[in-house]
Design a protein around this motif. Structure first.
Motif, short mmCIF file in Angstrom:
data_model
loop_
_atom_site.label_atom_id
_atom_site.label_comp_id
_atom_site.label_asym_id
_atom_site.label_seq_id
_atom_site.Cartn_x
_atom_site.Cartn_y
_atom_site.Cartn_z
N THR A 1 53.98 -21.96 118.44
CA THR A 1 54.70 -20.92 117.29
C THR A 1 54.57 -19.52 117.98
O THR A 1 53.73 -19.03 118.60
N ALA B 1 51.16 -27.57 117.46
CA ALA B 1 52.54 -26.81 117.62
C ALA B 1 52.49 -25.27 118.41
O ALA B 1 51.52 -24.91 118.55
N ARG C 1 57.28 -29.32 116.12
CA ARG C 1 56.27 -29.84 116.90
C ARG C 1 56.49 -31.30 117.16
O ARG C 1 56.47 -31.75 118.39
N GLU D 1 51.91 -16.77 122.23
CA GLU D 1 51.83 -17.97 121.61
C GLU D 1 50.80 -17.69 120.20
O GLU D 1 49.92 -16.96 120.64
N THR E 1 63.68 -23.81 121.69
CA THR E 1 62.97 -23.06 120.46
C THR E 1 63.84 -23.16 119.32
O THR E 1 65.05 -23.09 119.17
N SER F 1 59.49 -25.57 120.24
CA SER F 1 58.53 -24.34 119.78
C SER F 1 59.23 -23.76 118.69
O SER F 1 60.52 -23.98 118.27
N LEU F 2 58.84 -22.96 117.91
CA LEU F 2 59.14 -22.55 116.65
C LEU F 2 58.92 -20.78 116.56
O LEU F 2 57.64 -20.63 116.75
N ALA G 1 51.89 -20.87 110.06
CA ALA G 1 52.26 -21.39 111.29
C ALA G 1 51.21 -21.62 112.28
O ALA G 1 51.21 -22.62 113.12
N THR G 2 49.88 -21.37 112.00
CA THR G 2 48.86 -21.50 112.80
C THR G 2 47.90 -22.56 112.14
O THR G 2 46.98 -22.95 112.81
N VAL H 1 57.18 -26.26 110.80
CA VAL H 1 56.38 -26.35 112.24
C VAL H 1 56.02 -27.55 112.40
O VAL H 1 55.84 -27.81 113.66
N VAL I 1 58.77 -17.93 114.03
CA VAL I 1 58.77 -17.79 112.47
C VAL I 1 58.44 -16.08 112.22
O VAL I 1 57.97 -15.45 113.07
N THR J 1 52.66 -15.95 109.43
CA THR J 1 51.46 -16.44 110.73
C THR J 1 50.61 -17.57 110.06
O THR J 1 50.20 -18.32 110.81
#
Ligand SMILES: Nc1ncnc2c1ncn2[C@@H]1O[C@H](COP(=O)(O)OP(=O)(O)OP(=O)(O)O)[C@@H](O)[C@H]1O
Ligand SMILES: [Mg+2]
Length: 511
Positions: free
Chosen positions: A154, A152, A130, A174, A104, A135-136, A146-147, A126, A138, A143
Motif C-alpha cells: 500500500t 498487502a 492484495r 511502501e 495499482t 498494490s493499493l 491500510a497497514t 486492501v 489510499v 494509513t
C-alpha cells in the motif's frame, strides 16, 4: 489511442468488488459524460475532479471525455472514485504513463484544491487488492487501516500531484505493516467475576454461555447485578482468531468507526441503548451501513433493559440470530452483512421490577405485566439457550465472605476454562457448539441410552420445539466440554434443561 483504464474498489456490504474506470478522449465539443454512476454522484464527482486537476497545476483536456465505470451492477456512491477518475483522465490525455496504472488500484476522494481525503471501507479494499495481486494507493488519512493487512502493498497519498508523481518519477514509499503481533491474550474487562457477590447460578450460566457462545437472558429485580454480570463477559472470552479479527476490523472500517491496532483481536462487545431504531440495530439507511448486529459479529451483543426496546426492533433480531447474517434489500440490489453474534440480554420481570421477589413487593396488575412482557416474543425466547434468574441477595450473601468454589477464582482463571472448552469444540467440529448445524449435531452430539431417555422426558415435559431441543443438546455439549467429558451425560442434560422454564420466567409467553 486515447483510452485509459484505472482500477478502484467499490463498497458492497463488507466486500470490496473491483471497479474499472475506463476513460476515452475523442474529438468534438469539450464535455465530460460518465456512465455507470448515479446522476447526483456524477455531478458531484465531475466538479471535484475538474477543480482538483486544474488546482494541481495539470491540464484538464479540452476534448470530449467519456468515462465508463464497470460493472454497472455494483452500487456506487460517495467520493471514493474521484482519484481513480482523475488519474484515468490524466492517463488518457498522456499526462501519465498508462502501463504503471495496471498494477495499482486507487481509492480516494478529492478536495477542490487537489488534496486527497479519507474514505470509508479501506480495509476490505486492501484485502481484496492484495488477493488480486495489485498494490493499493489510499488516502493518507486511512494509513492506519491500510497497514493492518499482512502481505498487502500500500501507498499513502495526500495530494493528486503526489499521486501523479508516484506514477511518473517519484514513487512513494511502501507503507510498513504496523500491527503489533505481540497481542495480549486476555481481553480487557470492566468488571472481574470475583467482584460479584453471590449470584452463583448466573455466574455459572455466564461461564457456560462464554464457553459455547450461547445466548443468555437474565431476569431479576433492580440492582441485583445483571448489568454487572454482563459486563464481566469480555473478560471471559478468548481473543479473536486472525480471520475473525480481520472480519471484525473490516466491518468497523465499512461502518466508518475508528480502528485501533491495539484492540485488533478483542472481540466486539456492543451494548446499544434501548432507544435504538431498527436501522441502527440491523443496518441499512441511505448508505447501507452495518448495524449493531453486524458490529457485534464474532463478539457479543448486550441488550440491557430488553423490554424497553421497541418490539419490532427485537423482532428484527430473529433472522440474524438464526442465520448469522442479515440481508438488506433495496429495489435494485441487496446486501448481506455478517451478523454471527452472541446475545446477552437483561430485564426486570415486570414494570416495577419486583414480580416473583420473595418479599412480595410487586404492585403490578397481571394485565400490566402481560403488556410489559408482550415485547418479548416466543420465537425470540426460543432462540435464547440460557434463561437465568438473578434474585435479590440476602444480607449475608452481600456482606459475608464468598464461598470458595470453582467460580470464586476470578475472570482470568475462568477464562482459561473457556479457552480450553472452546479449543475442544473447534478441534471436534470446527465451530463452537452454539453454531453447530442440525446435520453436525447428529455426529458431534451423539447421546448414549440414558441421556436419550432423559432428553425425551425433558422435551415432553417442557414441550420444547425442535429448535429448542437442538439448542438444549448443544448447551449440554458445552457443559460437558467444560468438564472435558467426551460424552453428554444425563447430568449435563439436566443442567442444560434447568436453564429453561424457571419461575421468574413462567409469566413470559410461550414458554
Ligand atoms: N451481586 C452483586 N455483587 C456486587 N455488587 C453488586 C451486586 N449486585 C449489584 N451490585 C451493586 O449494585 C450496582 C447496580 O447493579 P446492576 O447495575 O448490575 O443492577 P441491575 O441488576 O442491572 O439493575 P437494573 O435492573 O436496575 O438494571 C452495581 O454497580 C454494584 O455496585
Ligand atoms: Mg441493569
Amino acid at each position: 489511442m486515447s483510452l485509459a483504464v484505472v482500477y478502484t474498489r467499490a463498497n458492497q456490504g463488507v466486500d470490496s468488488p473491483l471497479v474499472t474506470v475506463e476513460t476515452h478522449l475523442s474529438n468534438g465539443l469539450p464535455a465530460l459524460s460518465m456512465v455507470g454512476l448515479p446522476e447526483t454522484a456524477v455531478r458531484e464527482s465531475r466538479e471535484r475532479v475538474r477543480s482538483a486537476i486544474l488546482n494541481a497545476g495539470l491540464e484538464f483536456p479540452a476534448r470530449r471525455i467519456t468515462i465508463n465505470m464497470a460493472p454497472a451492477g455494483v452500487p456506487k456512491s460517495g467520493g471514493r472514485y474521484d482519484l481513480a477518475i482523475a488519474l484515468s483522465i490524466l492517463a488518457a490525455s498522456e499526462q501519465l504513463p498508462k502501463a504503471k496504472l495496471a498494477t495499482t488500484e486507487v481509492l480516494g476522494e478529492l478536495a477542490l484544491a487537489g488534496d486527497v481525503r479519507g474514505v470509508q471501507g479501506v480495509l476490505p479494499a486492501v484485502i481484496a487488492a492484495r488477493d488480486a495481486g495489485r498494490s493499493l494507493m489510499v488516502p493518507a488519512a486511512n494509513t492506519d487501516e491500510a497497514t493492518l493487512v499482512v502481505g498487502a502493498t500500500t501507498f499513502a497519498v495526500t495530494t493528486l500531484q503526489q499521486a501523479c508523481q508516484h506514477f511518473v518519477d517519484q514513487p512513494l514509499d511502501e507503507l510498513v505493516h504496523s500491527r503489533n503481533t505481540a497481542q495480549a491474550d486476555a481481553c480487557p474487562s470492566p468488571v472481574d467475576m470475583a467482584d460479584i457477590r453471590g449470584q452463583h447460578l448466573a455466574k455459572r450460566a455466564l461461564l457456560i454461555a462464554a464457553a459455547g457462545a450461547h445466548n443468555m437472558l437474565m431476569v431479576g429485580p433492580p440492582g441485583t447485578g445483571k448489568t454487572l454480570l454482563a459486563n464481566t463477559l469480555p473478560g471471559l472470552l478468548p481473543t479473536l482468531s486472525e480471520a475473525h479479527a480481520l472480519a471484525s476490523a473490516s466491518i468497523r472500517s465499512v461502518a466508518g468507526q475508528p480502528l485501533n491496532a491495539g484492540q485488533w483481536a478483542v472481540p466486539p462487545f456492543r451494548a446499544p441503548h434501548h432507544s435504538a431504531s431498527g436501522v441502527a440495530m440491523v443496518g441499512g439507511g441511505r448508505h447501507l451501513t452495518p448495524g449493531e448486529v453486524t458490529l457485534a459479529h464474532a463478539g457479543v451483543l448486550f441488550l440491557d433493559e430488553l423490554t424497553e426496546f421497541k418490539r419490532h426492533v427485537l423482532e428484527c433480531l430473529r433472522e440474524p440470530l438464526e442465520s448469522g447474517t442479515v440481508t438488506i434489500a433495496r429495489a435494485d440490489y441487496r446486501v448481506t452483512f455478517p451478523a454471527r453474534f452472541q446475545l446477552i440480554a437483561a430485564m426486570n420481570p415486570c414494570p416495577c421490577g419486583y414480580h416473583g421477589d420473595s418479599q412480595g413487593q410487586c404492585r403490578c396488575t397481571p394485565e400490566r405485566i402481560a403488556r410489559y412482557l408482550e415485547k418479548i416474543s416466543g420465537p425470540l425466547l426460543d432462540r435464547i439457550d440460557l434463561h437465568v434468574e438473578v434474585p435479590r441477595l440476602d444480607y449475608r450473601e452481600l456482606m459475608g465472605s464468598e464461598p470458595v468454589d470453582d467460580l470464586a477464582s476470578g475472570s482470568a482463571a475462568l477464562r482459561e476454562r473457556v479457552v480450553s472448552a472452546r479449543e475442544r469444540q473447534l478441534v471436534r467440529a470446527g465451530v463452537l457448539n452454539s453454531r453447530l448445524t442440525a446435520a453436525q449435531l447428529e455426529s458431534v452430539c451423539a447421546l448414549n441410552k440414558d441421556s436419550d431417555a432423559l432428553l425425551q422426558q425433558i422435551v415432553e415435559r417442557l414441550r420444547l420445539s425442535a429448535r429448542a431441543c437442538h439448542r438444549l443438546i448443544k448447551l449440554a455439549r458445552t457443559i460437558a466440554d467444560l468438564e472435558s467429558s467426551p460424552d453428554i451425560c444425563p447430568k449435563h442434560l439436566a443442567e442444560a434443561a434447568s436453564y429453561r422454564g424457571i419461575s421468574a420466567l413462567s409469566v413470559l409467553p410461550a414458554l
